[in-house]
Design a protein around this motif. Structure first.
Motif, PDB file in Angstrom:
ATOM      1  N   PRO A  26       0.830  -1.206   0.000  1.00 58.93           N
ATOM      2  CA  PRO A  26       0.000   0.000   0.000  1.00 58.93           C
ATOM      3  C   PRO A  26       0.869   1.263   0.000  1.00 58.93           C
ATOM      4  CG  PRO A  26      -0.603  -1.466   1.810  1.00 58.93           C
ATOM      5  CD  PRO A  26       0.595  -2.055   1.166  1.00 58.93           C
ATOM      6  N   ASN A  27       0.404   2.272  -0.703  1.00 50.80           N
ATOM      7  CA  ASN A  27       1.058   3.601  -0.682  1.00 50.80           C
ATOM      8  C   ASN A  27       2.375   3.670  -1.447  1.00 50.80           C
ATOM      9  OD1 ASN A  27      -0.491   5.575   0.374  1.00 50.80           O
ATOM     10  ND2 ASN A  27       0.621   5.824   2.277  1.00 50.80           N
ATOM     11  N   ALA A  28       2.730   2.614  -2.160  1.00 53.30           N
ATOM     12  CA  ALA A  28       4.000   2.622  -2.898  1.00 53.30           C
ATOM     13  C   ALA A  28       3.970   3.588  -4.084  1.00 53.30           C
ATOM     14  CB  ALA A  28       4.332   1.212  -3.382  1.00 53.30           C
ATOM     15  N   GLY A  29       2.746   3.929  -4.504  1.00 50.09           N
ATOM     16  CA  GLY A  29       2.609   4.853  -5.641  1.00 50.09           C
ATOM     17  C   GLY A  29       2.153   4.158  -6.919  1.00 50.09           C
ATOM     18  N   LYS A  30       1.488   3.005  -6.768  1.00 48.07           N
ATOM     19  CA  LYS A  30       1.046   2.227  -7.934  1.00 48.07           C
ATOM     20  C   LYS A  30       0.041   3.002  -8.787  1.00 48.07           C
ATOM     21  CE  LYS A  30      -0.392  -0.997  -5.170  1.00 48.07           C
ATOM     22  NZ  LYS A  30       0.106  -0.335  -3.945  1.00 48.07           N
ATOM     23  N   THR A  31      -0.958   3.579  -8.117  1.00 45.12           N
ATOM     24  CA  THR A  31      -2.003   4.279  -8.878  1.00 45.12           C
ATOM     25  C   THR A  31      -1.439   5.541  -9.524  1.00 45.12           C
ATOM     26  OG1 THR A  31      -3.667   3.432  -7.353  1.00 45.12           O
ATOM     27  CG2 THR A  31      -4.323   5.276  -8.739  1.00 45.12           C
ATOM     28  N   THR A  32      -0.590   6.253  -8.800  1.00 44.83           N
ATOM     29  CA  THR A  32       0.046   7.454  -9.367  1.00 44.83           C
ATOM     30  C   THR A  32       0.847   7.081 -10.613  1.00 44.83           C
ATOM     31  OG1 THR A  32       0.207   8.372  -7.132  1.00 44.83           O
ATOM     32  CG2 THR A  32       1.576   9.389  -8.826  1.00 44.83           C
ATOM     33  N   LEU A  33       1.567   5.959 -10.526  1.00 45.17           N
ATOM     34  CA  LEU A  33       2.375   5.520 -11.669  1.00 45.17           C
ATOM     35  C   LEU A  33       1.479   5.024 -12.811  1.00 45.17           C
ATOM     36  CD1 LEU A  33       5.316   5.238 -12.556  1.00 45.17           C
ATOM     37  CD2 LEU A  33       5.322   2.929 -11.598  1.00 45.17           C
ATOM     38  N   PRO A  53      -3.202   4.839   3.194  1.00 39.05           N
ATOM     39  CA  PRO A  53      -2.984   3.542   2.557  1.00 39.05           C
ATOM     40  C   PRO A  53      -4.283   2.797   2.254  1.00 39.05           C
ATOM     41  CG  PRO A  53      -1.931   3.655   4.742  1.00 39.05           C
ATOM     42  CD  PRO A  53      -2.591   4.963   4.498  1.00 39.05           C
ATOM     43  N   HIS A  54      -4.193   1.861   1.311  1.00 40.19           N
ATOM     44  CA  HIS A  54      -5.330   1.036   0.879  1.00 40.19           C
ATOM     45  C   HIS A  54      -6.427   1.883   0.237  1.00 40.19           C
ATOM     46  CE1 HIS A  54      -3.723  -2.632   2.666  1.00 40.19           C
ATOM     47  NE2 HIS A  54      -3.456  -1.939   3.761  1.00 40.19           N
ATOM     48  N   GLU A  55      -5.997   2.888  -0.540  1.00 38.07           N
ATOM     49  CA  GLU A  55      -6.970   3.684  -1.279  1.00 38.07           C
ATOM     50  C   GLU A  55      -7.631   2.846  -2.372  1.00 38.07           C
ATOM     51  OE1 GLU A  55      -8.171   6.506  -0.719  1.00 38.07           O
ATOM     52  OE2 GLU A  55      -9.157   7.049  -2.600  1.00 38.07           O
ATOM     53  N   THR A  56      -6.816   2.107  -3.097  1.00 38.86           N
ATOM     54  CA  THR A  56      -7.350   1.270  -4.180  1.00 38.86           C
ATOM     55  C   THR A  56      -7.859  -0.034  -3.570  1.00 38.86           C
ATOM     56  OG1 THR A  56      -5.675   2.210  -5.649  1.00 38.86           O
ATOM     57  CG2 THR A  56      -6.801   0.213  -6.407  1.00 38.86           C
ATOM     58  N   GLN A  57      -9.144  -0.316  -3.783  1.00 36.85           N
ATOM     59  CA  GLN A  57      -9.704  -1.522  -3.173  1.00 36.85           C
ATOM     60  C   GLN A  57     -10.273  -2.476  -4.221  1.00 36.85           C
ATOM     61  OE1 GLN A  57     -12.088  -0.286   0.270  1.00 36.85           O
ATOM     62  NE2 GLN A  57     -10.137   0.087   1.333  1.00 36.85           N
ATOM     63  N   ILE A 163      11.607   8.755  -6.439  1.00 32.11           N
ATOM     64  CA  ILE A 163      13.004   9.225  -6.399  1.00 32.11           C
ATOM     65  C   ILE A 163      13.105  10.745  -6.288  1.00 32.11           C
ATOM     66  CG2 ILE A 163      14.021   7.222  -7.568  1.00 32.11           C
ATOM     67  CD1 ILE A 163      14.140   8.966 -10.138  1.00 32.11           C
ATOM     68  N   ASP A 164      11.973  11.449  -6.492  1.00 28.91           N
ATOM     69  CA  ASP A 164      11.974  12.903  -6.284  1.00 28.91           C
ATOM     70  C   ASP A 164      12.046  13.257  -4.800  1.00 28.91           C
ATOM     71  OD1 ASP A 164       8.869  13.639  -5.340  1.00 28.91           O
ATOM     72  OD2 ASP A 164       9.085  11.774  -6.405  1.00 28.91           O
ATOM     73  N   HIS A 165      11.743  12.294  -3.943  1.00 30.40           N
ATOM     74  CA  HIS A 165      11.633  12.543  -2.497  1.00 30.40           C
ATOM     75  C   HIS A 165      13.030  12.568  -1.866  1.00 30.40           C
ATOM     76  CE1 HIS A 165      10.352  12.177   1.652  1.00 30.40           C
ATOM     77  NE2 HIS A 165       9.085  12.268   1.263  1.00 30.40           N
TER      78      HIS A 165
HETATM   79  N1  LIG Z   1       7.039  12.171  -3.555  1.00 32.28           N
HETATM   80  C1  LIG Z   1       6.334  11.261  -4.225  1.00 32.28           C
HETATM   81  N2  LIG Z   1       5.129  10.870  -3.783  1.00 32.28           N
HETATM   82  C2  LIG Z   1       4.439   9.944  -4.508  1.00 32.28           C
HETATM   83  C3  LIG Z   1       4.945   9.387  -5.693  1.00 32.28           C
HETATM   84  N3  LIG Z   1       4.036   8.504  -6.161  1.00 32.28           N
HETATM   85  C4  LIG Z   1       3.008   8.521  -5.298  1.00 32.28           C
HETATM   86  N4  LIG Z   1       3.241   9.388  -4.293  1.00 32.28           N
HETATM   87  C5  LIG Z   1       2.372   9.694  -3.157  1.00 32.28           C
HETATM   88  O1  LIG Z   1       2.254   8.507  -2.366  1.00 32.28           O
HETATM   89  C6  LIG Z   1       0.923   8.387  -1.866  1.00 32.28           C
HETATM   90  C7  LIG Z   1       0.341   7.060  -2.318  1.00 32.28           C
HETATM   91  O2  LIG Z   1       0.198   7.091  -3.715  1.00 32.28           O
HETATM   92  P1  LIG Z   1      -0.799   6.084  -4.456  1.00 32.28           P
HETATM   93  O3  LIG Z   1      -0.548   6.219  -5.924  1.00 32.28           O
HETATM   94  O4  LIG Z   1      -2.188   6.230  -3.977  1.00 32.28           O
HETATM   95  O5  LIG Z   1      -0.204   4.685  -3.934  1.00 32.28           O
HETATM   96  P2  LIG Z   1      -0.777   3.209  -4.154  1.00 32.28           P
HETATM   97  O6  LIG Z   1       0.394   2.305  -4.213  1.00 32.28           O
HETATM   98  O7  LIG Z   1      -1.706   3.177  -5.312  1.00 32.28           O
HETATM   99  O8  LIG Z   1      -1.560   2.971  -2.806  1.00 32.28           O
HETATM  100  P3  LIG Z   1      -2.762   1.907  -2.486  1.00 32.28           P
HETATM  101  O9  LIG Z   1      -3.828   2.090  -3.512  1.00 32.28           O
HETATM  102  O10 LIG Z   1      -3.191   2.316  -1.140  1.00 32.28           O
HETATM  103  O11 LIG Z   1      -2.130   0.568  -2.503  1.00 32.28           O
HETATM  104  C8  LIG Z   1       0.160   9.609  -2.403  1.00 32.28           C
HETATM  105  O12 LIG Z   1       0.192  10.619  -1.409  1.00 32.28           O
HETATM  106  C9  LIG Z   1       0.962  10.019  -3.628  1.00 32.28           C
HETATM  107  O13 LIG Z   1       0.869  11.410  -3.949  1.00 32.28           O
HETATM  108  C10 LIG Z   1       6.228   9.816  -6.159  1.00 32.28           C
HETATM  109  O14 LIG Z   1       6.761   9.402  -7.185  1.00 32.28           O
HETATM  110  N5  LIG Z   1       6.872  10.766  -5.373  1.00 32.28           N
END
Ligand SMILES: Nc1nc2c(ncn2[C@@H]2O[C@H](COP(=O)(O)OP(=O)(O)OP(=O)(O)O)[C@@H](O)[C@H]2O)c(=O)[nH]1
Ligand SMILES: [Mg+2]
Length: 205
Positions: A26-33, A53-57, A163-165
């Motif tokens: 969870p929260n790894a950034g899967k949906t953002t990617l 975490p666990h936004e995507t269900q 990696i921007d973090h």
């Molecule tokens: N700094 C930074 N933050 C990111 C990046 N990608 C995602 N985030 C942040 O990380 C958090 C989780 O991102 P999601 O894309 O929801 O992660 P997820 O893996 O889909 O999470 P679940 O659906 O809960 O499993 C959010 O606050 C995003 O803005 C990134 O490349 N850099």
């Protein structure tokens, strides 16, 4: 495109695209990617991201996404999956300001989501495994999911995300998975996305 890649594109142009799942904690950034990939190549959005975490269900997808890398092009169905965890603690959601009832409900949805991710893992033809490079990669869930993907013989791209973090530690990911190639990216800013697209086209093409 090289002559072999062109020949393959002609021969297999009627083949169904591979289904590629974005997997990880969870929260790894899967949906953002997933959103970045889908926006860059198909002008669509896959789902909502959140710092809770666990936004995507439920698994959510963008089909027929044509991705171009340095040495070829591949068309894939991209599936963003719910984050997988070995434990879902509803109390953690309270720390994000959720009420007790909402935290319980989110924990139930998260648990169902993990089940959905495991079901979909049996159906995909490849995996983009997404790690948050700001946290320790040596977690049970990573060994579990990578082990299942390996057992199924699935082609896999391992991503060190965020990696921007300022806290990102790509070396820690490389050290933890020294037998794999690691692609460092930022799904949020798009940094190094070209390297990811080349890895996707190469691995899933
Ligand atoms: N700094 C930074 N933050 C990111 C990046 N990608 C995602 N985030 C942040 O990380 C958090 C989780 O991102 P999601 O894309 O929801 O992660 P997820 O893996 O889909 O999470 P679940 O659906 O809960 O499993 C959010 O606050 C995003 O803005 C990134 O490349 N850099
Ligand atoms: Mg998500």
């Amino acid at each position: 495109m090289g002559i072999l890649a062109r020949l393959r594109a002609v021969l297999f142009s009627n083949q169904a695209p591979a289904t590629v799942g974005l997997y990880g904690p969870p929260n790894a950034g899967k949906t953002t990617l997933a959103n970045r990939i889908a926006a860059d190549w198909a002008d669509v959005t896959v789902g909502d991201a959140s710092d809770v975490p666990h936004e995507t269900q439920r698994a959510q997808r963008a089909d027929g996404v044509e991705i171009e890398g340095d040495d070829g092009t591949v068309t894939v169905d991209v599936v963003d999956t719910p984050g997988v965890a070995t434990e879902v603690d509803h109390a953690a959601f309270r720390e994000h300001g959720l009420s007790e009832a909402d935290a319980q409900e989110r924990a139930r949805g998260a648990t169902r989501g993990i089940g959905e991710s495991m079901r979909v893992l049996r159906e995909v033809g490849g995996v983009i495994y997404v790690l948050d490079a700001t946290i320790d990669p040596r977690a049970q869930v990573n060994d579990m999911l990578l082990g299942i993907a390996d057992d199924q013989g699935l082609p896999l791209v391992l991503v060190a995300n965020k990696i921007d973090h300022a806290d990102a530690d790509v070396e820690a990911v490389v050290d933890a998975f020294s037998d794999r190639e690691v692609v460092p990216v930022s799904g949020l800013t798009g940094e190094n996305a070209d390297a990811l697209y080349s890895a996707i086209a190469e691995r899933f093409g």
